[in-house]
Design a protein around this motif. Structure first.
Motif, mmCIF file in Angstrom:
data_model
loop_
_atom_site.group_PDB
_atom_site.id
_atom_site.type_symbol
_atom_site.label_atom_id
_atom_site.label_comp_id
_atom_site.label_asym_id
_atom_site.label_seq_id
_atom_site.Cartn_x
_atom_site.Cartn_y
_atom_site.Cartn_z
ATOM 1 N N PHE A 30 19.242 -33.457 -15.740
ATOM 2 C CA PHE A 30 20.128 -33.152 -16.866
ATOM 3 C C PHE A 30 21.459 -32.585 -16.408
ATOM 4 N N THR A 31 21.521 -32.064 -15.176
ATOM 5 C CA THR A 31 22.771 -31.558 -14.612
ATOM 6 C C THR A 31 23.450 -32.679 -13.823
ATOM 7 N N ILE A 32 24.686 -32.992 -14.190
ATOM 8 C CA ILE A 32 25.443 -34.067 -13.552
ATOM 9 C C ILE A 32 26.127 -33.502 -12.311
ATOM 10 N N THR A 33 25.900 -34.122 -11.158
ATOM 11 C CA THR A 33 26.359 -33.544 -9.895
ATOM 12 C C THR A 33 27.131 -34.554 -9.061
ATOM 13 N N CYS A 34 28.267 -34.094 -8.520
ATOM 14 C CA CYS A 34 29.080 -34.984 -7.695
ATOM 15 C C CYS A 34 28.550 -35.079 -6.266
ATOM 16 N N GLY A 35 27.877 -34.018 -5.791
ATOM 17 C CA GLY A 35 27.331 -34.007 -4.442
ATOM 18 C C GLY A 35 28.330 -33.680 -3.356
ATOM 19 N N GLU A 36 29.579 -33.424 -3.710
ATOM 20 C CA GLU A 36 30.633 -33.263 -2.712
ATOM 21 C C GLU A 36 31.400 -31.945 -2.808
ATOM 22 N N CYS A 37 31.347 -31.271 -3.932
ATOM 23 C CA CYS A 37 32.147 -30.062 -4.119
ATOM 24 C C CYS A 37 31.517 -28.868 -3.402
ATOM 25 N N TYR A 38 32.196 -27.743 -3.419
ATOM 26 C CA TYR A 38 31.734 -26.512 -2.769
ATOM 27 C C TYR A 38 30.335 -26.132 -3.246
ATOM 28 N N GLN A 39 30.107 -26.169 -4.560
ATOM 29 C CA GLN A 39 28.819 -25.731 -5.098
ATOM 30 C C GLN A 39 27.709 -26.744 -4.812
ATOM 31 N N CYS A 40 27.973 -28.011 -4.953
ATOM 32 C CA CYS A 40 26.941 -29.025 -4.676
ATOM 33 C C CYS A 40 26.485 -28.956 -3.218
ATOM 34 N N LYS A 41 27.418 -28.752 -2.306
ATOM 35 C CA LYS A 41 27.065 -28.687 -0.890
ATOM 36 C C LYS A 41 26.165 -27.481 -0.589
ATOM 37 N N ARG A 42 26.173 -26.496 -1.467
ATOM 38 C CA ARG A 42 25.329 -25.311 -1.302
ATOM 39 C C ARG A 42 24.082 -25.364 -2.177
ATOM 40 N N GLY A 43 23.863 -26.482 -2.820
ATOM 41 C CA GLY A 43 22.674 -26.647 -3.642
ATOM 42 C C GLY A 43 22.754 -26.029 -5.013
ATOM 43 N N ASN A 44 23.949 -25.588 -5.405
ATOM 44 C CA ASN A 44 24.135 -24.968 -6.725
ATOM 45 C C ASN A 44 24.576 -26.035 -7.728
ATOM 46 N N PHE A 45 23.678 -26.983 -7.973
ATOM 47 C CA PHE A 45 24.071 -28.211 -8.670
ATOM 48 C C PHE A 45 24.440 -27.985 -10.135
ATOM 49 N N SER A 46 23.892 -26.955 -10.779
ATOM 50 C CA SER A 46 24.196 -26.759 -12.202
ATOM 51 C C SER A 46 25.582 -26.170 -12.429
ATOM 52 N N VAL A 47 26.262 -25.821 -11.336
ATOM 53 C CA VAL A 47 27.653 -25.370 -11.448
ATOM 54 C C VAL A 47 28.570 -26.267 -10.614
ATOM 55 N N CYS A 48 28.212 -27.548 -10.542
ATOM 56 C CA CYS A 48 29.084 -28.543 -9.907
ATOM 57 C C CYS A 48 30.503 -28.381 -10.443
ATOM 58 N N GLU A 49 31.468 -28.409 -9.545
ATOM 59 C CA GLU A 49 32.853 -28.130 -9.921
ATOM 60 C C GLU A 49 33.610 -29.349 -10.442
ATOM 61 N N ARG A 50 33.001 -30.523 -10.385
ATOM 62 C CA ARG A 50 33.758 -31.740 -10.712
ATOM 63 C C ARG A 50 33.206 -32.529 -11.894
ATOM 64 N N SER A 51 31.973 -32.246 -12.322
ATOM 65 C CA SER A 51 31.336 -33.157 -13.279
ATOM 66 C C SER A 51 31.612 -32.843 -14.742
ATOM 67 N N ASN A 52 32.159 -31.661 -15.041
ATOM 68 C CA ASN A 52 32.473 -31.345 -16.437
ATOM 69 C C ASN A 52 33.881 -31.837 -16.752
ATOM 70 N N ARG A 53 33.969 -32.913 -17.504
ATOM 71 C CA ARG A 53 35.283 -33.489 -17.788
ATOM 72 C C ARG A 53 36.061 -32.679 -18.838
ATOM 73 N N ASN A 54 35.425 -31.672 -19.429
ATOM 74 C CA ASN A 54 36.114 -30.750 -20.337
ATOM 75 C C ASN A 54 36.200 -29.370 -19.705
ATOM 76 N N LYS A 55 36.496 -29.341 -18.428
ATOM 77 C CA LYS A 55 36.487 -28.109 -17.647
ATOM 78 C C LYS A 55 37.402 -27.031 -18.233
ATOM 79 N N GLU A 56 38.558 -27.384 -18.716
ATOM 80 C CA GLU A 56 39.500 -26.377 -19.203
ATOM 81 C C GLU A 56 38.933 -25.615 -20.393
ATOM 82 N N ALA A 57 38.254 -26.319 -21.291
ATOM 83 C CA ALA A 57 37.643 -25.652 -22.450
ATOM 84 C C ALA A 57 36.516 -24.731 -22.006
ATOM 85 N N ALA A 58 35.700 -25.196 -21.074
ATOM 86 C CA ALA A 58 34.596 -24.372 -20.578
ATOM 87 C C ALA A 58 35.107 -23.152 -19.824
ATOM 88 N N ASP A 59 36.191 -23.309 -19.074
ATOM 89 C CA ASP A 59 36.788 -22.182 -18.357
ATOM 90 C C ASP A 59 37.170 -21.065 -19.330
#
Length: 389
Positions: free
Chosen positions: A86-115
Motif C-alpha cells: 500500500f506504500t508506493i516506493t521509488c527505491g532510490e531516495c534517502y528514506q527508501c535506501k534506509r528501508g523507511n519505505f512509508s516515508v519515501c521522499e518521491r512518491s507523493n505527488r501532492n507533497k506540498e500539501a502534505a508538507d
C-alpha cells in the motif's frame, strides 16, 4: 471498468470509471484478482481523514496479474503475479535506501500539501486521500501502479491469493508492530484491538517468542480468533483492563504494548472515551486516543509502546508526563511494507503461518459497497472481507 468509489461520509458506490493507463515508463497496470477492505478504509468511510474527493477509487490492499508494463520497468513482465504494497516506493531516495519505505521522499505527488499538514510529506498511498498523492486504489478491476518496478512483491507458483494477499498491508503491519517491540523471551506483550491487524500482531508476537500475549477487545468472534492464535483475552465489556493486566503481570505491567486500534478507539466502561466522542462531534478533537492513554498508564516503566493503529490529526488529554517519567519508548509508522515482505513470504511458503485464517467473508467486488457497513459494525461475525472482481 468498475470500482468502489468514495462519494462522502458513509457513501461508497460501485461505479464505472475510466480504465487506468500507463502514465510513466516505470508504471505497470495490474488486473486485480483479489482485494480487501481494511480497517483504515473505515476511517475514510466514517469521514475522519481529510483530503478525499467525490469519486476517488478506494482500496490499498490488493493483488493481481500484470497486464501492461512501462518501457523503463525491467522488473516486471506481462503475466507476473504480484501483491502490491500500500506504500508506493521509488527505491532510490534517502528514506527508501534506509528501508523507511512509508516515508519515501518521491512518491507523493501532492507533497506540498502534505508538507503543510504534517511538516514533511509521507509516501504516496493507494486509495487514501489527496494528502497522500490522490492515487486511485485497488478496489477496482484494474489498477495503475506507479514506481511498479519497486512497488510490488512477486508471488511464486503454488500459493493461493488468500495466502499472500495480506502481504500488501495487514500482515507486515502486524509484524512491524511486534518487531518495534524488540520482544524478549520474558516479555508480556499486550495488544489493544483484535481486528485483522491485531490478529496478525498476535501471531507475530508468538512467533517472535513472547512469554505471554494478551489481547483486549469486546467482540466475541475476534476474541475467539485471538485465543486460537495463542493469546490470553480480555473483554473490556466484562472486566477492567488495567486490573486484569496487573494481575497477569504480578503488578509490574506489560513490558510491551501495541495499539492496533487507532483513531476510532472506544471503551464501554471509560469516561474519557465518552468525552472524546463529544469533542469529536464538535470538532475539538479529530482522533480518539483512549488506547494510547491506557497503554501509557499500564505499561511497565522503561517499556515500549508500538503504534500500528492509524491516527490522522489531533488528540487531547494525553498523559505525556507519565510517559516521560516512566521512560517509555514510542515507535510508530505507516508500515514499511517492503522491509518485511521477503521474510514473511518465506514464512508463508514454509508453512509457519497462513494469513488466510483471518478471512470471514468473500464477496464479489460488486457487493463491496454494502460490506463496508458490515465490516465496520462487525455484523455477521465479520472480521476480514475479501473482494473478487
Amino acid at each position: 471498468m468498475k470500482a468502489l468509489c468514495w462519494h462522502g461520509k458513509k457513501d461508497v458506490r460501485y461505479d464505472t470509471v475510466p480504465d487506468p493507463i500507463i502514465e510513466h515508463p516505470r508504471d505497470a497496470i495490474i488486473k486485480m484478482t483479489a482485494c480487501a477492505i481494511c480497517g483504515s478504509d473505515l476511517h475514510l468511510f466514517d469521514g475522519f481523514m481529510p483530503g478525499m474527493e467525490s469519486g476517488d477509487v478506494l482500496g490499498h490492499e490488493f493483488m493481481g496479474e500484470v497486464v501492461e508494463v512501462g518501457s523503463e520497468n525491467k522488473a516486471l513482465k506481462v503475466g507476473d503475479r504480484v501483491v502490491v504494497p500500500f506504500t508506493i516506493t521509488c527505491g532510490e531516495c534517502y528514506q527508501c535506501k534506509r528501508g523507511n519505505f512509508s516515508v519515501c521522499e518521491r512518491s507523493n505527488r501532492n507533497k506540498e500539501a502534505a508538507d503543510k499538514v504534517f511538516g514533511h510529506s509521507t509516501a504516496g498511498l493507494f486509495g487514501y486521500s489527496h494528502l497522500t498523492g490522490g492515487y486511485a486504489g485497488g478496489q477496482a478491476e484494474f489498477v495503475r501502479v506507479p514506481f511498479a518496478d519497486q512497488t510490488h512483491v512477486k508471488i511464486p507458483d503454488g500459493l493461493s491469493d488468500e495466502q499472500v494477499l495480506f502481504l500488501g498491508d495487514i500482515f507486515p503491519t502486524g509484524w512491524q508492530a511486534a518487531m518495534q517491540c524488540e520482544i524478549e523471551p520474558t516479555d508480556t506483550v499486550a495488544i489493544w484491538g483484535a481486528g485483522p491487524v491485531g490478529q496478525m500482531a498476535i501471531r507475530s508476537a508468538v512467533i517472535l517468542g513472547a512469554k505471554q500475549v494478551v489481547v483486549i477487545d469486546n467482540v466475541p468472534e475476534r476474541l475467539a480468533m485471538a485465543a486460537a492464535g495463542g493469546a490470553i483475552t480480555i473483554n473490556f465489556d466484562n472486566e477492567g483492563v488495567v486490573e486484569r493486566l496487573q494481575e497477569l503481570t504480578q503488578g509490574k505491567g506489560p513490558d510491551k504494548c501495541i495499539d492496533a486500534v487507532g483513531m476510532e478507539a472506544h471503551a464501554t466502561r471509560s469516561i474519557d472515551s465518552i468525552v472524546d466522542r463529544a469533542k469529536q462531534a464538535v470538532m475539538l478533537e479529530s482522533d480518539r486516543p483512549h488506547v494510547l492513554r491506557e497503554m501509557i498508564y499500564v505499561c511497565r516503566p522503561a517499556g515500549i509502546l508500538s503504534v500500528a493503529g492509524v491516527y490522522g490529526g489531533l488528540i487531547d488529554k494525553l498523559p505525556f508526563g507519565a510517559s516521560m517519567n516512566k521512560g517509555l519508548t514510542w515507535r510508530m509508522a505507516q508500515t514499511h511494507v517492503k522491509r518485511w515482505t521477503d521474510d514473511l513470504l518465506h514464512r508463508i511458503q514454509e508453512g509457519q503461518i497462513d494469513p488466510s485464517f483471518v478471512i470471514t467473508h468473500t464477496v464479489p467486488l460488486s457487493e463491496g459497497a454494502g460490506m463496508y457497513e458490515t465490516f465496520r459494525d462487525k455484523k455477521d461475525g465479520c472480521i476480514k472481507v475479501v473482494l473478487k472482481p
